[in-house]
Design a protein around this motif. Structure first.
Motif, PDB file in Angstrom:
ATOM      1  N   ALA A 143       6.137   3.109  -3.705  1.00  0.00           N
ATOM      2  CA  ALA A 143       5.518   4.300  -4.298  1.00  0.00           C
ATOM      3  C   ALA A 143       5.554   4.237  -5.823  1.00  0.00           C
ATOM      4  O   ALA A 143       4.644   4.736  -6.493  1.00  0.00           O
ATOM      5  N   ARG A 144       6.609   3.635  -6.374  1.00  0.00           N
ATOM      6  CA  ARG A 144       6.730   3.508  -7.830  1.00  0.00           C
ATOM      7  C   ARG A 144       5.860   2.372  -8.378  1.00  0.00           C
ATOM      8  O   ARG A 144       5.518   2.381  -9.571  1.00  0.00           O
ATOM      9  N   LEU A 145       5.533   1.404  -7.521  1.00  0.00           N
ATOM     10  CA  LEU A 145       4.750   0.243  -7.952  1.00  0.00           C
ATOM     11  C   LEU A 145       3.541   0.068  -7.042  1.00  0.00           C
ATOM     12  O   LEU A 145       3.446  -0.897  -6.279  1.00  0.00           O
ATOM     13  N   PRO A 146       2.593   1.003  -7.108  1.00  0.00           N
ATOM     14  CA  PRO A 146       1.410   0.867  -6.240  1.00  0.00           C
ATOM     15  C   PRO A 146       0.656  -0.419  -6.559  1.00  0.00           C
ATOM     16  O   PRO A 146       0.532  -0.813  -7.710  1.00  0.00           O
ATOM     17  N   ALA A 148       1.695  -3.355  -5.500  1.00  0.00           N
ATOM     18  CA  ALA A 148       2.604  -4.503  -5.432  1.00  0.00           C
ATOM     19  C   ALA A 148       2.224  -5.405  -4.263  1.00  0.00           C
ATOM     20  O   ALA A 148       1.803  -4.938  -3.210  1.00  0.00           O
ATOM     21  N   THR A 149       2.362  -6.709  -4.457  1.00  0.00           N
ATOM     22  CA  THR A 149       1.994  -7.674  -3.420  1.00  0.00           C
ATOM     23  C   THR A 149       3.179  -8.474  -2.907  1.00  0.00           C
ATOM     24  O   THR A 149       3.049  -9.205  -1.930  1.00  0.00           O
ATOM     25  N   ARG A 150       4.350  -8.346  -3.556  1.00  0.00           N
ATOM     26  CA  ARG A 150       5.523  -9.093  -3.121  1.00  0.00           C
ATOM     27  C   ARG A 150       6.754  -8.206  -3.222  1.00  0.00           C
ATOM     28  O   ARG A 150       6.928  -7.497  -4.217  1.00  0.00           O
ATOM     29  N   LEU A 151       7.586  -8.231  -2.189  1.00  0.00           N
ATOM     30  CA  LEU A 151       8.805  -7.430  -2.164  1.00  0.00           C
ATOM     31  C   LEU A 151       9.965  -8.314  -1.722  1.00  0.00           C
ATOM     32  O   LEU A 151       9.906  -8.970  -0.689  1.00  0.00           O
ATOM     33  N   ARG A 152      11.006  -8.316  -2.539  1.00  0.00           N
ATOM     34  CA  ARG A 152      12.234  -9.024  -2.197  1.00  0.00           C
ATOM     35  C   ARG A 152      13.341  -7.991  -2.054  1.00  0.00           C
ATOM     36  O   ARG A 152      13.696  -7.312  -3.012  1.00  0.00           O
ATOM     37  N   LEU A 153      13.869  -7.858  -0.833  1.00  0.00           N
ATOM     38  CA  LEU A 153      14.953  -6.920  -0.546  1.00  0.00           C
ATOM     39  C   LEU A 153      16.266  -7.690  -0.477  1.00  0.00           C
ATOM     40  O   LEU A 153      16.315  -8.801   0.055  1.00  0.00           O
ATOM     41  N   ALA A 154      17.330  -7.100  -1.028  1.00  0.00           N
ATOM     42  CA  ALA A 154      18.647  -7.732  -0.949  1.00  0.00           C
ATOM     43  C   ALA A 154      19.705  -6.649  -0.823  1.00  0.00           C
ATOM     44  O   ALA A 154      19.557  -5.551  -1.347  1.00  0.00           O
ATOM     45  N   SER A 220       5.880   0.084   6.455  1.00  0.00           N
ATOM     46  CA  SER A 220       6.128   1.229   5.580  1.00  0.00           C
ATOM     47  C   SER A 220       5.408   1.112   4.244  1.00  0.00           C
ATOM     48  O   SER A 220       5.038   2.124   3.648  1.00  0.00           O
ATOM     49  N   THR A 221       5.234  -0.116   3.756  1.00  0.00           N
ATOM     50  CA  THR A 221       4.708  -0.299   2.403  1.00  0.00           C
ATOM     51  C   THR A 221       3.333  -0.952   2.355  1.00  0.00           C
ATOM     52  O   THR A 221       2.603  -0.770   1.383  1.00  0.00           O
ATOM     53  N   GLY A 222       2.999  -1.758   3.358  1.00  0.00           N
ATOM     54  CA  GLY A 222       1.748  -2.507   3.307  1.00  0.00           C
ATOM     55  C   GLY A 222       1.823  -3.717   2.401  1.00  0.00           C
ATOM     56  O   GLY A 222       0.822  -4.421   2.218  1.00  0.00           O
ATOM     57  N   ILE A 223       2.999  -3.996   1.811  1.00  0.00           N
ATOM     58  CA  ILE A 223       3.145  -5.163   0.935  1.00  0.00           C
ATOM     59  C   ILE A 223       3.131  -6.424   1.802  1.00  0.00           C
ATOM     60  O   ILE A 223       3.934  -6.552   2.732  1.00  0.00           O
TER      61      ILE A 223
END
Length: 259
Positions: A143-146, A148-154, A220-223
């Motif tokens: 939501a903060r970075l509409p 976005a194409t890449r997400l790295r969760l840690a 949830s994000t579509g990323i």
């Protein structure tokens, strides 16, 4: 009379925590599980109804769900237990929740969405630590970075693991790692190492893992491009990398049973 709630696997590590917290909050769930002795002992202590049944007969399990409006499934590894329980819930018109973090379970259960909708049954996997906090964070970041194409969760784990989680981890030894690339799940070398800063300015060793967010955060994000990492001690990261080289050996059933 309102429909009851049920906790299956109530005498396991997570199930017992949920059962005790439920009673502390004034709830009266039905306790259930495969083994009658530990189940009856816990139910007697908490003053709750107990129903012992296995999952190898979905029809019998559906009968055991009579009068149950919602079930919380806590008996893993869910790769072996989810389908029978979901079939029983669909037959009994009982809403289903579990605490899995297994990517394959999320993906395969999502494929049953139309069947569940036709039955008027909610299928909601992953309502525990896996994957609620991380998925909420993923949605916040998106939501903060509409766009976005890449997400790295840690994340870093602060405690130990339950027996069910340990069994799931052992079963994945020898399997490929997973990432989501272009919206599709792609197999990669397991336990790829990285050095990550979780926000405190201190780089930490981490390994890539096939966490449930590869299924949930994508929805949830579509990323389209997703990776998940767990921070571990450096020695553990090295050991897991070496274990990845012995993948075929670690996949042998006798060694898995020993582990």
């Amino acid at each position: 009379m309102p429909a009851a709630g049920m906790i299956y696997g109530a005498y396991g590590y997570t199930g017992e925590l949920v059962a005790r917290r439920s009673v502390a909050r004034g709830l009266r769930p039905v306790l259930a599980g495969r083994r009658e002795a530990p189940l009856r002992a816990l139910a007697t202590e908490l003053g709750l109804e107990a129903r012992a049944f296995a999952l190898d007969d979905p029809a019998a399990a559906a009968r055991a769900l009579a009068g149950v409006g919602a079930l919380l499934h806590c008996a893993g590894p869910f790769a072996h237990t989810w389908r029978s329980m979901v079939d029983a819930c669909l037959e009994a018109r009982c809403h289903y929740l579990d605490v899995t973090g297994e990517v394959d379970v999320f993906e395969r259960m999502a494929a049953l969405s139309s069947r569940a909708e036709a039955a008027g049954v909610m299928l909601l996997p992953g309502v525990g630590f896996d994957v609620v906090p991380s998925d909420a964070l993923a949605a916040h970041v998106a939501a903060r970075l509409p766009g976005a194409t890449r997400l790295r969760l840690a994340f870093t784990a602060l405690g130990g693991v339950s027996r069910g989680t340990a069994l799931t981890m052992v079963e994945r030894l020898g399997s490929k790692g997973l990432v989501r690339c272009g919206g599709s799940l792609v197999a990669v070398r397991p336990f790829r190492r990285a050095t990550l800063d979780l926000g405190d300015g201190r780089p930490r060793p981490a390994v890539q893992i096939p966490w449930g967010d590869l299924a949930t955060a994508w929805r949830s994000t579509g990323i389209p491009d997703l990776e998940v990492y767990m921070v571990v001690p450096r020695a553990v990261a090295r050991s897991l990398s070496l274990a990845a080289l012995a993948g075929p050996l670690l996949g042998l059933p006798p060694l898995r049973r020993a582990l």
